[in-house]
Design a protein around this motif. Structure first.
Motif, PDB file in Angstrom:
ATOM      1  N   ARG A   5      28.142  67.963  91.130  1.00 26.21           N
ATOM      2  CA  ARG A   5      29.760  68.421  90.726  1.00 26.21           C
ATOM      3  C   ARG A   5      29.787  69.540  91.717  1.00 26.21           C
ATOM      4  N   VAL A   6      31.046  69.568  92.404  1.00 24.63           N
ATOM      5  CA  VAL A   6      31.547  70.771  93.216  1.00 24.63           C
ATOM      6  C   VAL A   6      32.794  71.164  92.447  1.00 24.63           C
ATOM      7  N   ALA A   7      32.787  72.626  92.724  1.00 26.36           N
ATOM      8  CA  ALA A   7      33.910  73.249  92.279  1.00 26.36           C
ATOM      9  C   ALA A   7      34.288  74.217  93.296  1.00 26.36           C
ATOM     10  N   PHE A   8      35.762  74.489  93.501  1.00 31.54           N
ATOM     11  CA  PHE A   8      36.131  75.315  94.438  1.00 31.54           C
ATOM     12  C   PHE A   8      37.729  75.700  94.157  1.00 31.54           C
ATOM     13  N   ARG A   9      37.984  77.032  93.853  1.00 28.71           N
ATOM     14  CA  ARG A   9      39.339  77.375  93.591  1.00 28.71           C
ATOM     15  C   ARG A   9      40.037  76.674  92.471  1.00 28.71           C
ATOM     16  N   GLY A  10      39.390  76.510  91.319  1.00 28.87           N
ATOM     17  CA  GLY A  10      39.765  75.678  90.375  1.00 28.87           C
ATOM     18  C   GLY A  10      39.785  74.192  90.525  1.00 28.87           C
ATOM     19  N   PHE A  11      39.570  73.796  91.557  1.00 27.50           N
ATOM     20  CA  PHE A  11      39.294  72.209  91.837  1.00 27.50           C
ATOM     21  C   PHE A  11      37.959  71.725  91.460  1.00 27.50           C
ATOM     22  N   LYS A  12      37.701  70.646  90.690  1.00 27.92           N
ATOM     23  CA  LYS A  12      36.345  70.232  90.330  1.00 27.92           C
ATOM     24  C   LYS A  12      36.421  68.896  90.382  1.00 27.92           C
ATOM     25  N   MET A  13      35.139  68.213  90.944  1.00 32.06           N
ATOM     26  CA  MET A  13      35.014  66.808  91.163  1.00 32.06           C
ATOM     27  C   MET A  13      33.700  66.560  91.120  1.00 32.06           C
ATOM     28  N   ASN A  14      33.344  65.283  90.262  1.00 28.18           N
ATOM     29  CA  ASN A  14      31.947  64.832  90.281  1.00 28.18           C
ATOM     30  C   ASN A  14      31.767  63.810  91.178  1.00 28.18           C
ATOM     31  N   VAL A  15      30.806  63.867  91.612  1.00 25.76           N
ATOM     32  CA  VAL A  15      30.188  62.761  92.673  1.00 25.76           C
ATOM     33  C   VAL A  15      29.089  62.092  92.250  1.00 25.76           C
ATOM     34  N   HIS A  16      29.112  60.624  92.064  1.00 24.31           N
ATOM     35  CA  HIS A  16      28.112  59.744  91.560  1.00 24.31           C
ATOM     36  C   HIS A  16      27.535  58.563  92.707  1.00 24.31           C
ATOM     37  N   CYS A  17      26.494  58.441  92.427  1.00 22.64           N
ATOM     38  CA  CYS A  17      25.759  57.168  93.124  1.00 22.64           C
ATOM     39  C   CYS A  17      24.962  56.381  91.950  1.00 22.64           C
ATOM     40  N   PHE A  18      24.728  55.208  92.369  1.00 23.05           N
ATOM     41  CA  PHE A  18      24.369  54.243  91.400  1.00 23.05           C
ATOM     42  C   PHE A  18      23.168  53.369  91.837  1.00 23.05           C
ATOM     43  N   LEU A  19      22.105  53.051  91.110  1.00 22.13           N
ATOM     44  CA  LEU A  19      21.058  52.524  91.290  1.00 22.13           C
ATOM     45  C   LEU A  19      21.016  51.133  90.469  1.00 22.13           C
ATOM     46  N   THR A  20      21.178  49.979  91.029  1.00 19.70           N
ATOM     47  CA  THR A  20      20.956  48.723  90.053  1.00 19.70           C
ATOM     48  C   THR A  20      20.199  47.442  90.911  1.00 19.70           C
ATOM     49  N   ASP A  21      19.041  47.256  90.224  1.00 15.55           N
ATOM     50  CA  ASP A  21      18.424  46.130  90.869  1.00 15.55           C
ATOM     51  C   ASP A  21      18.147  46.100  92.332  1.00 15.55           C
ATOM     52  N   GLY A  22      17.604  47.350  92.496  1.00 18.80           N
ATOM     53  CA  GLY A  22      16.935  47.923  93.769  1.00 18.80           C
ATOM     54  C   GLY A  22      18.226  48.319  94.694  1.00 18.80           C
ATOM     55  N   VAL A  23      19.413  47.954  94.418  1.00 15.84           N
ATOM     56  CA  VAL A  23      20.413  48.501  95.572  1.00 15.84           C
ATOM     57  C   VAL A  23      20.926  49.894  95.126  1.00 15.84           C
ATOM     58  N   LEU A  24      20.950  50.889  95.855  1.00 20.06           N
ATOM     59  CA  LEU A  24      21.491  52.225  95.732  1.00 20.06           C
ATOM     60  C   LEU A  24      22.951  52.080  96.385  1.00 20.06           C
ATOM     61  N   ILE A  25      24.078  52.471  95.666  1.00 22.15           N
ATOM     62  CA  ILE A  25      25.291  52.368  96.118  1.00 22.15           C
ATOM     63  C   ILE A  25      25.904  53.801  96.248  1.00 22.15           C
ATOM     64  N   ASP A  26      26.127  54.188  97.534  1.00 23.39           N
ATOM     65  CA  ASP A  26      26.555  55.727  97.952  1.00 23.39           C
ATOM     66  C   ASP A  26      25.190  56.507  97.723  1.00 23.39           C
ATOM     67  N   THR A  27      25.324  57.641  98.545  1.00 21.69           N
ATOM     68  CA  THR A  27      23.984  58.490  98.553  1.00 21.69           C
ATOM     69  C   THR A  27      24.599  60.123  98.049  1.00 21.69           C
TER      70      THR A  27
END
Length: 257
Positions: A5-27
């Motif tokens: 999670r990043v936060a800056f001047r009141g703006f917050k956002m989660n960032v996810h990546c996903f692993l399933t069946d040996g495949v990583l989606i995004d980093t």
């Protein structure tokens, strides 16, 4: 699911990546490597597929390639760009970090994981190379930044709301229920969530075109529909702004697209 999670001047956002069946989606983002790298290092990853080239999705791709020797795949359009250092505004470098170069190979219409066949679905609008991935065996859809939230209030300068609407319609033609979003995370009622976003954007498009046909200029339409000033508009120097939503819809109408 990896998360930072990043936060800056009141703006917050989660960032996810996903692993399933040996495949990583995004980093994940380079600025969040203290969360993502320990997580990624412990995984058994056969391959990485990237939803699009933006630095919050590709920030740790170089680590996976250099340290773990994992193959990376993405849509072909931005492969050459990603072979160089990330070239994007300073506020994004501060927010997401400085992405290192990496080498990816192009994806085709489908790919294989250990136990599944995947559909690769073109979903441009947010980014020119944006993709969604559907696991045909599980019916799980990974949507990158196609969803994020229902009620879009600001957009990147290069985003196109009409093209995002077309992309939502395209993914909704497939059979799925669960959705995994790179920022909102897991959506158990994913099909309903994407339909809600489609309904919102379609209604917004109709309202903008109605006001435009009444002779209202873009800035007046923006002030009527988006009266609030968002912090991200200020610290991005206008790269994120509600006016880009209005302009993308009007431009499609006036171009006859």
């Amino acid at each position: 699911m990896g998360n930072g999670r990043v936060a800056f001047r009141g703006f917050k956002m989660n960032v996810h990546c996903f692993l399933t069946d040996g495949v990583l989606i995004d980093t994940g983002a380079k600025s969040l490597e203290k969360y993502f790298v320990p997580y990624l290092n412990q995984l058994d990853i056969d391959q990485v597929v990237l939803t699009h080239f933006h630095e919050d999705h590709t920030g740790n791709a170089a680590h996976l390639q250099e340290k773990l020797q994992v193959p990376l795949y993405m849509e072909k359009t931005m492969i050459e760009y990603c072979r160089g250092k990330g070239d994007y505004p300073l506020y994004r470098q501060l927010f997401w970090g400085k992405r290192k170069p990496f080498r990816a190979s192009p994806l085709s219409d489908t790919f294989q994981s250990a136990n599944a066949t995947w559909n690769v679905i073109n979903t441009p609008g947010h980014a020119i190379d944006h993709l969604a991935f559907l696991n045909k065996e599980t019916g799980q859809l990974f949507t990158g930044d196609l969803y994020c939230q229902v009620r879009t209030k600001v957009a990147l300068r290069e985003e196109s709301i009409p093209v995002i609407i077309e992309s939502l319609e395209r993914v909704l033609s497939y059979d799925f229920d669960e959705v995994f979003c790179s920022h909102a995370g897991f959506l158990s009622d994913g099909r309903k969530a994407l339909n809600r976003k489609l309904d919102y954007l379609s209604g917004l498009q109709g309202n903008i075109l109605k006001l435009y046909e009444e002779g209202k200029p873009p800035e007046e339409i923006k002030n009527a529909l988006f009266p609030k000033n968002y912090p991200i508009t200020i610290f991005s120097a206008g790269e994120w702004d509600s006016i880009h939503i209005v302009n993308s819809i009007i431009e499609q109408r006036t171009s006859g697209a």
